[in-house]
Design an enzyme around this catalytic site. Structure first.
Site, short mmCIF file in Angstrom:
data_model
loop_
_atom_site.label_atom_id
_atom_site.label_comp_id
_atom_site.label_asym_id
_atom_site.label_seq_id
_atom_site.Cartn_x
_atom_site.Cartn_y
_atom_site.Cartn_z
N LYS A 106 -5.21 -1.66 4.93
CA LYS A 106 -3.85 -2.09 4.73
C LYS A 106 -3.19 -0.94 3.91
O LYS A 106 -3.54 -0.26 3.08
CB LYS A 106 -3.52 -3.19 3.65
CG LYS A 106 -2.13 -3.35 3.13
CD LYS A 106 -2.27 -4.87 2.51
CE LYS A 106 -0.81 -4.83 1.68
NZ LYS A 106 -0.58 -6.10 1.22
C1 R5P Z 1 0.40 -5.70 -3.65
O1 R5P Z 1 -0.81 -5.29 -4.56
C2 R5P Z 1 -0.10 -7.06 -3.08
O2 R5P Z 1 -1.24 -6.66 -2.51
C3 R5P Z 1 0.94 -7.24 -1.79
O3 R5P Z 1 0.51 -8.13 -1.01
C4 R5P Z 1 1.51 -6.04 -0.93
O4 R5P Z 1 2.07 -5.09 -1.68
C5 R5P Z 1 2.12 -6.67 0.24
O5 R5P Z 1 3.36 -7.00 0.10
P1 R5P Z 1 4.53 -6.52 0.06
O6 R5P Z 1 5.09 -6.39 1.51
O7 R5P Z 1 5.50 -7.17 -0.91
O8 R5P Z 1 4.50 -4.87 -0.54
#
Ligand code: R5P
Length: 293
Positions: free
Chosen positions: A203
């Site tokens: 990711k």
């Molecule tokens: C951050 O540490 C988290 O893992 C979130 O799940 C990730 O950042 C994804 O969420 P967003 O789309 O809000 O950035």
């Protein structure tokens, strides 16, 4: 008790017919073991793509806008996601276990946003608990280039080694601390490093020349949404990401803080799984938004 007599005799052996060629749609995992492939298939559809709904923010950010009441907010959205990304605490308390969605279980314990340097994370969920929770994959936060880089790599290796033992994939999360640059060069290094350390899915954030990053990464990449941006722009970002080789999205705030989260997740679905253009998906979002109100 098996019957010894009176059974219909077996005769349909398909003599001369070759076994069907088996293909597996998830990048880099054609030779993975059956259990590993099974779990990857829970996450990725047959098009090799996924929509992860991330609501694990509380573990470092505390209560966040749109995520105050996970028990009320998440269940109505789940039907439009392929995979739920969450902590064990949130899952156990707010998400009924009788759903059919994949689960990306947030496994590392990381320091909060109050720390200047958040890079010193540790193993949180141990492998036995990940198995008990029936995790489809284990998410590991990794800070490449930070003070705590070696801690991150130790954590990642713990989950990869155990994941390989039990057939559970690892989602390596490229974290950007307060000071980390968000450049093609950085994401290219971090994604590749995590994949070569053994992460099965990566990711990261969308950036310029994203197609170079997806091309050089041997496993699927999903993009995080990041801070809330206008819905149309979030759909455009998702579209560019999948057009440039991403295997989907792992979005939180851009869904949960949208004016209408349910319509937004449906619109993202159109982009990721139906190759809809962002304009088309945004039009649908505007319509669905009215329906939900
Ligand atoms: C951050 O540490 C988290 O893992 C979130 O799940 C990730 O950042 C994804 O969420 P967003 O789309 O809000 O950035």
């Amino acid at each position: 008790m098996a019957d010894k007599d009176g059974n219909i005799l077996a005769k349909d052996y398909g003599i001369g017919i070759k076994p069907p060629l088996q293909t597996f749609p998830v990048k880099g995992h054609q030779s993975a073991g059956w259990g590993m492939q099974r779990r990857l298939s829970e996450i990725f559809s047959d098009d090799g793509r996924t929509i992860m709904l991330a609501f694990d923010h509380g573990y470092i950010m505390g209560s966040t806008a749109g995520l105050e009441r996970l028990d009320l907010v998440i269940p109505p959205l789940m039907q439009y996601a392929d995979c739920l990304m969450a902590t064990r605490g949130a899952l156990r308390t707010c998400i009924p276990a009788n759903h059919r969605k994949a689960v990306a279980l947030r496994c590392t314990a990381d320091t909060s946003v109050l720390k200047d340097d958040m890079s010193f994370g540790t193993v949180g969920v141990d492998i036995e608990d990940a198995i008990r929770m029936n995790a489809s994959c284990m998410a590991v936060q990794c800070f490449v280039g930070s003070e705590g880089e070696i801690d991150s790599l130790r954590n990642l290796s713990y989950y990869v080694n155990n994941g390989e033992k039990y057939g559970i994939p690892v989602l390596g999360v490229v974290a950007v601390g307060k000071e980390m640059e968000r450049t093609t060069r950085y994401f290219s290094l971090a994604t590749r490093l995590l994949a070569e350390t053994g992460a099965h899915i990566i990711k990261t954030y969308y950036c310029e020349n994203f197609e170079q990053i997806t091309a050089a990464c041997p496993v699927p990449i999903v993009i995080a949404g990041g801070k809330k941006i206008p819905e149309k722009e979030a759909l455009e970002m998702a579209y560019r990401a999948v057009s440039e080789g991403a295997a989907g999205v792992d979005m939180g705030r851009n869904v949960l803080q949208a004016e209408c989260p349910k319509a937004m997740l449906r619109a993202i679905r159109m982009v990721v799984h139906e190759n809809a253009k962002p304009e088309e998906a945004f039009k649908a979002y505007e319509l669905w938004k009215k329906d939900v109100k």
